[in-house]
Motif scaffolding. Structure first.
Motif, PDB file in Angstrom:
ATOM      1  N   VAL A  73       0.833  -1.199   0.000  1.00  0.00           N
ATOM      2  CA  VAL A  73       0.000   0.000   0.000  1.00  0.00           C
ATOM      3  C   VAL A  73       0.869   1.251   0.000  1.00  0.00           C
ATOM      4  CG1 VAL A  73      -1.580   1.353   1.423  1.00  0.00           C
ATOM      5  CG2 VAL A  73      -2.010  -1.079   1.047  1.00  0.00           C
ATOM      6  N   ALA A  74       1.906   1.237   0.809  1.00  0.00           N
ATOM      7  CA  ALA A  74       2.767   2.418   0.930  1.00  0.00           C
ATOM      8  C   ALA A  74       3.593   2.663  -0.327  1.00  0.00           C
ATOM      9  CB  ALA A  74       3.700   2.266   2.131  1.00  0.00           C
ATOM     10  N   ARG A  75       3.864   1.626  -1.096  1.00  0.00           N
ATOM     11  CA  ARG A  75       4.793   1.767  -2.221  1.00  0.00           C
ATOM     12  C   ARG A  75       4.125   1.787  -3.590  1.00  0.00           C
ATOM     13  NH1 ARG A  75       9.155  -2.549   0.263  1.00  0.00           N
ATOM     14  NH2 ARG A  75       9.985  -1.163   1.873  1.00  0.00           N
ATOM     15  N   ASP A  76       2.810   1.662  -3.614  1.00  0.00           N
ATOM     16  CA  ASP A  76       2.133   1.642  -4.916  1.00  0.00           C
ATOM     17  C   ASP A  76       2.144   3.042  -5.528  1.00  0.00           C
ATOM     18  OD1 ASP A  76       0.170   1.661  -7.012  1.00  0.00           O
ATOM     19  OD2 ASP A  76      -0.522  -0.248  -6.230  1.00  0.00           O
ATOM     20  N   ARG A  77       2.890   3.207  -6.584  1.00  0.00           N
ATOM     21  CA  ARG A  77       3.056   4.526  -7.190  1.00  0.00           C
ATOM     22  C   ARG A  77       1.863   4.955  -8.020  1.00  0.00           C
ATOM     23  NH1 ARG A  77       9.428   4.439  -9.118  1.00  0.00           N
ATOM     24  NH2 ARG A  77      10.314   4.178  -7.030  1.00  0.00           N
ATOM     25  N   ASP A  78       1.202   3.995  -8.636  1.00  0.00           N
ATOM     26  CA  ASP A  78       0.101   4.339  -9.534  1.00  0.00           C
ATOM     27  C   ASP A  78      -1.201   4.622  -8.808  1.00  0.00           C
ATOM     28  OD1 ASP A  78       1.801   4.041 -11.629  1.00  0.00           O
ATOM     29  OD2 ASP A  78       1.035   2.093 -12.281  1.00  0.00           O
ATOM     30  N   ALA A  79      -1.418   3.947  -7.678  1.00  0.00           N
ATOM     31  CA  ALA A  79      -2.722   4.035  -7.015  1.00  0.00           C
ATOM     32  C   ALA A  79      -2.926   5.351  -6.282  1.00  0.00           C
ATOM     33  CB  ALA A  79      -2.891   2.869  -6.049  1.00  0.00           C
ATOM     34  N   ASN A  80      -1.847   6.056  -5.938  1.00  0.00           N
ATOM     35  CA  ASN A  80      -1.965   7.319  -5.197  1.00  0.00           C
ATOM     36  C   ASN A  80      -2.764   7.095  -3.906  1.00  0.00           C
ATOM     37  OD1 ASN A  80      -1.441  10.099  -4.840  1.00  0.00           O
ATOM     38  ND2 ASN A  80      -3.392  10.673  -5.748  1.00  0.00           N
ATOM     39  N   VAL A  81      -2.280   6.164  -3.083  1.00  0.00           N
ATOM     40  CA  VAL A  81      -2.963   5.802  -1.839  1.00  0.00           C
ATOM     41  C   VAL A  81      -2.783   6.915  -0.814  1.00  0.00           C
ATOM     42  CG1 VAL A  81      -3.183   4.115   0.010  1.00  0.00           C
ATOM     43  CG2 VAL A  81      -2.580   3.356  -2.305  1.00  0.00           C
ATOM     44  N   VAL A  82      -3.904   7.460  -0.357  1.00  0.00           N
ATOM     45  CA  VAL A  82      -3.861   8.572   0.593  1.00  0.00           C
ATOM     46  C   VAL A  82      -4.163   8.132   2.014  1.00  0.00           C
ATOM     47  CG1 VAL A  82      -4.465  10.298  -1.145  1.00  0.00           C
ATOM     48  CG2 VAL A  82      -6.293   9.157   0.136  1.00  0.00           C
ATOM     49  N   PHE A  83      -4.736   6.921   2.197  1.00  0.00           N
ATOM     50  CA  PHE A  83      -5.135   6.495   3.532  1.00  0.00           C
ATOM     51  C   PHE A  83      -5.419   4.999   3.511  1.00  0.00           C
ATOM     52  CE2 PHE A  83      -8.042   6.186   7.214  1.00  0.00           C
ATOM     53  CZ  PHE A  83      -7.346   6.957   8.140  1.00  0.00           C
ATOM     54  N   LEU A  84      -5.269   4.358   4.689  1.00  0.00           N
ATOM     55  CA  LEU A  84      -5.622   2.958   4.858  1.00  0.00           C
ATOM     56  C   LEU A  84      -6.501   2.817   6.093  1.00  0.00           C
ATOM     57  CD1 LEU A  84      -3.691  -0.282   4.429  1.00  0.00           C
ATOM     58  CD2 LEU A  84      -4.547   0.227   6.716  1.00  0.00           C
ATOM     59  N   ALA A  85      -7.582   2.055   5.967  1.00  0.00           N
ATOM     60  CA  ALA A  85      -8.502   1.824   7.078  1.00  0.00           C
ATOM     61  C   ALA A  85      -8.519   0.340   7.424  1.00  0.00           C
ATOM     62  CB  ALA A  85      -9.906   2.287   6.714  1.00  0.00           C
ATOM     63  N   HIS A  86      -8.176   0.007   8.678  1.00  0.00           N
ATOM     64  CA  HIS A  86      -8.327  -1.369   9.154  1.00  0.00           C
ATOM     65  C   HIS A  86      -9.712  -1.493   9.779  1.00  0.00           C
ATOM     66  CE1 HIS A  86      -7.745  -5.185  11.157  1.00  0.00           C
ATOM     67  NE2 HIS A  86      -6.553  -5.314  10.599  1.00  0.00           N
ATOM     68  N   LEU A  87     -10.397  -2.617   9.512  1.00  0.00           N
ATOM     69  CA  LEU A  87     -11.804  -2.760   9.883  1.00  0.00           C
ATOM     70  C   LEU A  87     -12.033  -3.572  11.148  1.00  0.00           C
ATOM     71  CD1 LEU A  87     -13.394  -3.275   6.359  1.00  0.00           C
ATOM     72  CD2 LEU A  87     -13.000  -1.159   7.621  1.00  0.00           C
ATOM     73  N   GLY A  88     -10.990  -3.824  11.939  1.00  0.00           N
ATOM     74  CA  GLY A  88     -11.178  -4.502  13.217  1.00  0.00           C
ATOM     75  C   GLY A  88     -10.844  -5.979  13.171  1.00  0.00           C
ATOM     76  N   ASP A  89     -10.758  -6.599  14.383  1.00  0.00           N
ATOM     77  CA  ASP A  89     -10.200  -7.941  14.540  1.00  0.00           C
ATOM     78  C   ASP A  89      -8.779  -7.950  13.995  1.00  0.00           C
ATOM     79  OD1 ASP A  89     -12.363  -8.914  15.862  1.00  0.00           O
ATOM     80  OD2 ASP A  89     -13.008 -10.322  14.308  1.00  0.00           O
ATOM     81  N   VAL A  90      -7.993  -7.056  14.550  1.00  0.00           N
ATOM     82  CA  VAL A  90      -6.581  -7.008  14.194  1.00  0.00           C
ATOM     83  C   VAL A  90      -5.922  -8.315  14.614  1.00  0.00           C
ATOM     84  CG1 VAL A  90      -4.410  -5.765  14.536  1.00  0.00           C
ATOM     85  CG2 VAL A  90      -6.578  -4.518  14.528  1.00  0.00           C
ATOM     86  N   THR A  91      -6.275  -8.796  15.818  1.00  0.00           N
ATOM     87  CA  THR A  91      -5.679 -10.005  16.369  1.00  0.00           C
ATOM     88  C   THR A  91      -6.765 -11.019  16.692  1.00  0.00           C
ATOM     89  OG1 THR A  91      -5.819  -9.264  18.660  1.00  0.00           O
ATOM     90  CG2 THR A  91      -3.883  -8.564  17.388  1.00  0.00           C
ATOM     91  N   GLU A  92      -6.319 -12.235  17.071  1.00  0.00           N
ATOM     92  CA  GLU A  92      -7.261 -13.306  17.373  1.00  0.00           C
ATOM     93  C   GLU A  92      -7.795 -13.240  18.805  1.00  0.00           C
ATOM     94  OE1 GLU A  92      -9.417 -17.008  16.927  1.00  0.00           O
ATOM     95  OE2 GLU A  92      -8.908 -15.253  15.737  1.00  0.00           O
ATOM     96  N   HIS A  93      -6.928 -12.840  19.758  1.00  0.00           N
ATOM     97  CA  HIS A  93      -7.352 -12.884  21.165  1.00  0.00           C
ATOM     98  C   HIS A  93      -7.240 -11.536  21.870  1.00  0.00           C
ATOM     99  CE1 HIS A  93      -5.897 -17.008  20.165  1.00  0.00           C
ATOM    100  NE2 HIS A  93      -7.054 -17.350  20.708  1.00  0.00           N
ATOM    101  N   GLY A  94      -6.614 -10.566  21.256  1.00  0.00           N
ATOM    102  CA  GLY A  94      -6.492  -9.253  21.886  1.00  0.00           C
ATOM    103  C   GLY A  94      -5.569  -9.222  23.082  1.00  0.00           C
ATOM    104  N   THR A  95      -4.627 -10.153  23.163  1.00  0.00           N
ATOM    105  CA  THR A  95      -3.722 -10.210  24.316  1.00  0.00           C
ATOM    106  C   THR A  95      -2.581  -9.216  24.168  1.00  0.00           C
ATOM    107  OG1 THR A  95      -2.327 -11.892  23.273  1.00  0.00           O
ATOM    108  CG2 THR A  95      -4.221 -12.672  24.569  1.00  0.00           C
ATOM    109  N   GLU A  96      -1.866  -9.009  25.259  1.00  0.00           N
ATOM    110  CA  GLU A  96      -0.694  -8.118  25.224  1.00  0.00           C
ATOM    111  C   GLU A  96       0.319  -8.604  24.199  1.00  0.00           C
ATOM    112  OE1 GLU A  96      -0.198  -5.326  26.630  1.00  0.00           O
ATOM    113  OE2 GLU A  96      -1.494  -5.207  28.402  1.00  0.00           O
TER     114      GLU A  96
END
Length: 602
Positions: A73-96
């Motif tokens: 996402v950060a390196r795509d030159r053609d797409a002109n990516v201005v932002f990234l949104a994560h939609l949740g459930d980053v992890t499986e258990h939410g532990t430290e």
């Protein structure tokens, strides 16, 4: 996971494939710095990363696909990516431990937002739950230095970003997986404080089902409490459920809201770091959506599970959303229209005639235009136009309008209601003694006008004229053209809505003709015909067309007869008149460059 099917191998070398496998476009992206983002370009991308929980699991998984996705996402030159949104459930258990792993994965790159899913926090709680490893990892301190960061709610789980793209600002609301009434009030306050910004609402649980999604129970709460009431919210993005799906609902303002579910954790390799690109194209009025795995694409996937997952093309994975951004956002963000410009700003030494229909050049505003009404030639050369109804047409065939092209100097136009069967319409003609009637322009010329066709464009209006000089080509000694009875110069519209500019030059016996593409309906168009003394080139909205006449063309074989706006004669008779709007019209006795057209004149 998320959705997006990059146009082919997402110029995203990610997981360090062999150098020989990289295309020339990809190779620099591996080692190079993040490309500069063009915040003013009409085309830009918001990337979406859904449920990564199976890849960030301390019980045993592989974070590399997520790292690869973020690098791509950060390196795509053609797409002109201005932002990234994560939609949740980053992890499986939410532990430290899992949050420490997530912390190491989310480093650098484009600005982004992260919200909590039910696997990141105790699932039986809402945004009033208090501190958790997720809030300590993805809380205000993490985002404070991002240029897009707007703020967090006091609860530490709801946040917002303001990003600049496409020459304007956009709001991204990142809401917890369970928004309380208190959280909803905070979100409403953010919308109220940014009332003129179009908003994308992201959360974990909103719609479910495929291919047509429906509101979940919590989604219904968000719809009724926030989304349907606020016209700013035009797009929502959520994960949580699978398979992916989408739907469109109508809000309280009568406008569409696009609600999209994207999640691929059920696919091979926990979704393999699937990314979805929402590429906004403001010029085309669309959002192009693609779903792909940068990690798999960088590895040249060979096994069936890899090949099936690398790039998705189903109806819920790769599609286009059509949005008239100007119209959709007009209720809360009316477009800024450039102010009108005085005639002195567009009349140059070489301008031989210039007409406009605001107070500067026309006597009355509102209602039908009376026969005999005069549009003054603002150059002062005496080429005034006088309104004349054709045949037995009533007063409704010519009316004044305040509609106009945004780039038009004068903020007004005339609405022509021409038609055939029976022939009807109106024209505006110069007098029998106007200097323009006999000018031959052998050193070059530019003829330009603004027009708009109605939507829907109903009826048979083939070969209606926008402008012309009266007279017969045969009377000018020209016999090699389509007919001796056609005029020596005219701009017309074919049945396929192609613009046709046909001219009989001064020397020789020929009729070089230029043809445009099919022009749009319901939208203002600028056309300019430029002749440099040798050849003629037509431009539509500043762009050179393909089908310009190849024959040499010098001057116009005028016959001393009137110039007319709104119609074209045949055998010295007008048939149907123009059907649509005509705005400012200018004739210049030299070839102009596109930057000098009425749309961009100093």
């Amino acid at each position: 996971m998320t959705r997006v099917g990059r146009r082919a191998l997402l110029h995203a070398a990610v997981a360090v494939p062999a150098a020989a496998a990289l295309t020339p476009a990809l190779a620099p992206a591996v080692a190079g710095a993040t490309p500069a983002v063009d915040h003013e370009a009409d085309r830009f991308t918001i990337a979406v990363l859904p449920d990564t929980q199976y890849l960030l699991d301390e019980g045993g998984s592989d974070p590399e696909p997520v790292r690869a996705a973020l690098r791509a996402v950060a390196r795509d030159r053609d797409a002109n990516v201005v932002f990234l949104a994560h939609l949740g459930d980053v992890t499986e258990h939410g532990t430290e431990a899992e949050m420490r792993l997530a912390d190491s994965v989310f480093t650098g790159g484009v600005p982004y937002s992260v919200l909590a899913g039910n696997h990141d926090v105790p699932s039986g709680t809402d945004d009033r739950r208090g501190p958790t490893p997720h809030s300590r990892t993805f809380g205000p301190e993490r985002f404070r230095r991002m240029p897009t960061f707007g703020g967090f709610a006091p609860d530490g789980y709801n946040s917002y970003h303001v990003l600049r793209a496409g020459g304007r600002e956009w709001l991204v609301l990142a809401l917890d997986w369970r928004v309380s009434e208190q959280g909803a009030r905070w979100a409403q306050g953010v919308l109220d404080e940014h009332r003129s910004l179009p908003a994308v609402l992201t959360t974990h649980d909103l719609v479910a089902g495929s291919p047509r999604a429906e509101l979940s129970a919590h989604g219904r709460f968000l719809w009724d409490t926030l989304i349907r009431r606020n016209d700013q919210v035009f797009l929502t993005l959520n994960g949580h459920y699978w398979p992916s799906g989408r739907t469109t609902l109508v809000n309280d303002h009568g406008h569409d809201v696009h609600l999209h579910l994207t999640n691929y954790q059920d696919r091979y390799y926990g979704g393999a770091g699937m990314v979805r690109f929402y590429t906004f194209d403001l010029a085309r009025g669309v959002i192009d959506v693609e779903t792909f795995s940068p990690w798999l694409l960088s590895r040249d996937p060979g096994t069936p599970p890899e090949a099936e997952t690398a790039r998705l093309s189903g109806d819920a994975d790769r599609f286009t959303v059509e949005i008239d951004f100007r119209e959709r956002f007009a209720g809360f963000a009316p477009p800024a229209v450039p102010p009108s410009r005085p005639a002195s700003a567009v009349v140059t030494r070489d301008t031989v005639a210039y007409w406009r229909f605001d107070a500067a050049g026309f006597p009355a505003a509102g209602g039908p235009v009376a026969a005999g009404a005069v549009a003054r030639d603002l150059t002062g050369h005496g080429n005034d136009l006088t309104a004349q109804r054709l045949h037995a047409s009533g007063p409704d065939v010519l009316t004044w309008s305040d509609e106009h092209h945004d780039g038009q100097p004068g903020h007004a136009s005339l609405r022509f209601e021409g038609g055939r069967n029976p022939d009807r319409g109106a024209v505006l003609r110069t007098s029998d003694t106007a200097p323009l009637n006999g000018m031959r322009f052998e050193s070059g010329y530019t003829i330009e006008t603004f027009f708009k066709l109605p939507d829907p464009f109903v009826g048979d209006h083939a070969w209606m004229g926008l402008l012309s000089w009266e007279g017969r080509a045969g009377d000018a000694g020209k016999s090699a053209g389509w007919s001796d009875d056609e005029p020596t110069c005219s701009l017309n519209l074919s049945g396929e809505r192609f613009l046709q500019f046909v001219v009989y030059p001064v020397p020789g016996d020929a009729d070089p003709t230029s043809w445009s593409h099919a022009v749009p309906v319901g939208r203002w168009t600028h056309v300019a015909v430029v002749n440099d003394g040798r050849r003629t080139t037509m431009y539509v909205d500043g762009a050179r067309i393909a089908r310009n006449a190849a024959e040499e063309s010098r001057g116009i074989s005028t016959l001393g007869r009137p110039f007319a706006l709104g119609g074209t004669q045949f055998a010295l008779r007008y048939g149907q008149g123009f059907h649509g709007w005509i705005g400012d019209t200018r004739i210049t006795a030299r070839a102009l460059r596109p930057a000098q057209f009425l749309t961009g004149t100093r």
